[in-house]
Scaffold this active site. Sequence first.
Site, PDB file in Angstrom:
ATOM      1  N   LYS A 112      30.541  94.854 108.391  1.00  0.00           N
ATOM      2  CA  LYS A 112      30.805  94.631 109.811  1.00  0.00           C
ATOM      3  C   LYS A 112      31.569  95.799 110.440  1.00  0.00           C
ATOM      4  O   LYS A 112      31.530  95.991 111.645  1.00  0.00           O
ATOM      5  CB  LYS A 112      31.531  93.311 110.021  1.00  0.00           C
TER       6      LYS A 112
HETATM    7  C1  LIG Z   1      28.579  88.805 108.146  1.00  0.00           C
HETATM    8  C2  LIG Z   1      28.220  88.976 106.724  1.00  0.00           C
HETATM    9  C3  LIG Z   1      26.914  88.701 106.250  1.00  0.00           C
HETATM   10  C4  LIG Z   1      25.819  88.168 107.152  1.00  0.00           C
HETATM   11  O1  LIG Z   1      25.374  89.089 108.126  1.00  0.00           O
HETATM   12  P1  LIG Z   1      24.522  88.589 109.374  1.00  0.00           P
HETATM   13  O2  LIG Z   1      24.359  89.783 110.231  1.00  0.00           O
HETATM   14  O3  LIG Z   1      25.354  87.520 110.030  1.00  0.00           O
HETATM   15  O4  LIG Z   1      23.234  88.060 108.864  1.00  0.00           O
HETATM   16  C5  LIG Z   1      26.647  88.939 104.909  1.00  0.00           C
HETATM   17  N1  LIG Z   1      27.595  89.379 104.064  1.00  0.00           N
HETATM   18  C6  LIG Z   1      28.852  89.644 104.474  1.00  0.00           C
HETATM   19  C7  LIG Z   1      29.856  90.102 103.486  1.00  0.00           C
HETATM   20  C8  LIG Z   1      29.203  89.454 105.815  1.00  0.00           C
HETATM   21  O5  LIG Z   1      30.456  89.706 106.208  1.00  0.00           O
END
Ligand SMILES: *Cc1c(COP(=O)(O)O)cnc(C)c1O
Length: 466
Positions: A112
């Site tokens: 993120k």
């Molecule tokens: C947010 C997140 C996901 C999922 O990603 P999306 O874009 O919501 O599909 C997967 N793994 C981790 C570690 C995350 O923080």
Amino acid sequence: MRYISTRGEAPALGFEDVLLTGLATDGGLYVPESLPHFSLEEIRSWRGLPYAELAFKVMYPFVEDAIPADDFRTMLDETYSGFAHQSVAPLVQLDSNEWVMELFRGPTLAFKDFALQLLGRLLDYVLEKRKQHVVIMGATSGDTGSAAIEGCRRCEHVDIFILHPYQRVSEVQRRQMTTVQGDNIHNIAVKGNFDDCQRMVKESFGDQSFLGGKTQLAAVNSINWARIMAQIVYYFQASLALGGPDRSMAFSVPTGNFGDIFAGYLAKKMGLPISQLVIATNRNDILHRFMSGNRYEKQQLEHTLSPSMDIMVSSNFERLLFDLHGRDGAAVKELLENASKGPVSIEDYRWKSARKLFDSDAVDDKTTCDTIREIYEQNEYLLDPHTAIGVRAARNCRRDATVPMITLGTAHPAKFPDAIVESGLSVKPQLPPHMADLFEREERYTVLENDLAEVQGFLAKHWKNA
Ligand SMILES: *Cc1c(COP(=O)(O)O)cnc(C)c1O
């Protein structure tokens, strides 16, 4: 570049407004009216570019009306120089033609950061230009909160308030939020659960009068278009590193809200040869059930060892549904209104066209742990539980062994030590050196009752110019 709503009724907006807006006024999500398209020759000419320069090539068409090229370049340089690896998104080989792309070298050790580190800078830039201020309010059960706080720590025109359920997030996750210093950063521990936090955020967005009209709320949740945009870049980077665009690639993506994998779909539409995208879910498998049986149906939330993928519906899936319906906003609106009442399906030919590119798999906690152990035994390489789900799904769904299969490594294993313990391994995942003192850093947060008026009163009193 103009942006339109997936439900067809809200006004089209430019990049600046889309950045500051969450949901469209008709309840839809914003998508570009048309996508830039790059020729193979052009993509090939990007081989060997540093990450920030590649990011410029891929993203500039989306923002060019709002941001001069040099300013955008500076922003990208600053954003990606904060990652603890020179290549920003390094590839690690697991097996012949099989790879993990490590997207966890940013400040909070999860993918993120790629989007939120940029989003904070974009917001501040646009707010400075407009002489505006916003208050970001969000609820988190873990990852997003820390990434958003890190992303906004240097913002002049943003105050950020993140609510988390008191004593119900892991210590690593809490400390990643509460040890970031800055007078615009406010962590609130609510004596309630995550749903209570989320409800307070929702109600506050619905009626912002508690802010006295002097500032406005903004959201940085995963429906924000700028977040999707920033995630397109690393698909290009991985492909170029492994012989693209002259050969096609397959990606497996640990999926929750469908933001990360939707970015891969966009990369393909922008010209990058991708022959397969694997949607990897945990027991919260609404997307897997849809992809395998054309039935879209909400089920009870399950708590798993991969909490960042614990969702009931995937908000960004609406963006794919919009394309599958020939960009007919009225059709999407009707479908999703029906979906809120019970199970729905789409026309068979539309579903089959999705299945040409997408496969899916749902992986339970036991198989997640087995996979962590298996990969460690094979390679002495530790996966976090989210990435492990991606790797398992990649292996189960692989169509063609000659096509490189790349699993997106979404988090560092040290963020989720419980899954490592459950897998029966005796290794302890270590925090990377730049985080090693996390447990000694000073924490700052305020504990509040599970009470909307109290939380809103705190916000009204503590934003910068209050
Ligand atoms: C947010 C997140 C996901 C999922 O990603 P999306 O874009 O919501 O599909 C997967 N793994 C981790 C570690 C995350 O923080």
